[in-house]
Design a protein around this motif. Structure first.
Motif, short mmCIF file in Angstrom:
data_model
loop_
_atom_site.label_atom_id
_atom_site.label_comp_id
_atom_site.label_asym_id
_atom_site.label_seq_id
_atom_site.Cartn_x
_atom_site.Cartn_y
_atom_site.Cartn_z
N LEU A 147 -2.39 11.79 -3.59
CA LEU A 147 -2.57 10.35 -3.41
C LEU A 147 -2.98 10.07 -1.97
O LEU A 147 -2.20 10.27 -1.04
N ILE A 164 -7.66 9.19 -5.16
CA ILE A 164 -6.97 10.43 -5.50
C ILE A 164 -7.89 11.59 -5.14
O ILE A 164 -9.09 11.56 -5.41
N GLU A 219 -4.53 6.91 -1.10
CA GLU A 219 -4.11 5.52 -0.93
C GLU A 219 -4.11 4.83 -2.29
O GLU A 219 -4.82 5.24 -3.21
N ALA A 220 -3.32 3.77 -2.37
CA ALA A 220 -3.26 2.96 -3.59
C ALA A 220 -2.69 1.59 -3.23
O ALA A 220 -1.95 1.45 -2.26
N VAL A 232 0.99 4.36 -13.60
CA VAL A 232 1.45 5.54 -12.87
C VAL A 232 2.32 6.35 -13.83
O VAL A 232 3.47 5.98 -14.10
N ALA A 242 -6.64 3.19 -6.95
CA ALA A 242 -6.09 4.39 -6.31
C ALA A 242 -7.22 5.27 -5.82
O ALA A 242 -8.29 5.34 -6.44
N PHE A 274 -0.81 0.49 -10.36
CA PHE A 274 -1.72 0.27 -9.23
C PHE A 274 -2.89 -0.59 -9.66
O PHE A 274 -3.34 -0.53 -10.80
N LYS A 296 0.84 -1.21 0.00
CA LYS A 296 0.00 0.00 0.00
C LYS A 296 0.86 1.25 0.00
O LYS A 296 1.88 1.31 0.68
N ASN A 319 -12.36 7.31 -6.35
CA ASN A 319 -11.71 6.00 -6.41
C ASN A 319 -11.55 5.64 -7.87
O ASN A 319 -12.51 5.74 -8.65
#
Length: 153
Positions: free
Chosen positions: A111, A52, A113-114, A77, A50, A47, A22, A66
């Motif tokens: 960011l 964002i 989370e991803a 990415v 993600a 990913f 993560k 999401n």
């Protein structure tokens, strides 16, 4: 303006982040293991999803979307840049990302989370700054209280 001068020559590190890990947690872990006070980061890779966001300063709120890849694809990415400040093992990354779902569909912002898939190639450039000075200049990183909410349509 405050300028933080490096103690020595900056050092560069390469870290491969594996599938399923993560972000931004993996970036924070790498910085902690490398005993970094202040660093700049740059990544490329992919990913499986993600989250964002963009920041609304009047309400101190991150509004997120999401993003998921097309079937049998990854989110490419295109760019992931940012910095990280650490103090006494407490590492706080601030990362911005641009991901491509397909060539004409790009999502960009902060960011939140991803999940990595298949890998991330992370370059960390350690500024060799005194941790106490880095924390003083970037103290907002340790005190900012922001909400994170879904983007309204």
């Amino acid at each position: 303006m405050e300028i933080l001068k490096p103690l020595n020559n900056p050092k560069a590190f390469f870290v491969k982040i594996e599938e399923g890990e993560k972000l931004p947690e993996a970036v924070a872990t790498a910085a902690k293991e490398l005993d970094i006070g202040l660093a700049f980061v740059h990544c490329i890779g992919g990913f499986s999803h993600a989250r964002i966001a963009v920041y609304e300063y009047t309400t101190s709120t991150y509004h997120y979307v999401n993003v998921k890849p097309l079937e049998n694809h990854v989110l490419e990415v295109v760019a992931l840049n940012g910095n990280i400040v650490c103090d006494k093992g407490d590492c706080r990354p601030h990362l911005h990302v641009a991901v491509a779902r397909k060539p004409d569909e790009i999502y960009a912002g902060h960011l939140v989370e991803a999940t990595v898939k298949p890998f991330i190639e992370l370059f960390i450039i350690d500024a060799q700054a005194a941790p106490s000075e880095a924390r003083r200049i970037l103290s907002h990183r340790f005190t900012l209280k922001a909400d994170i909410k879904p983007m309204e349509k």
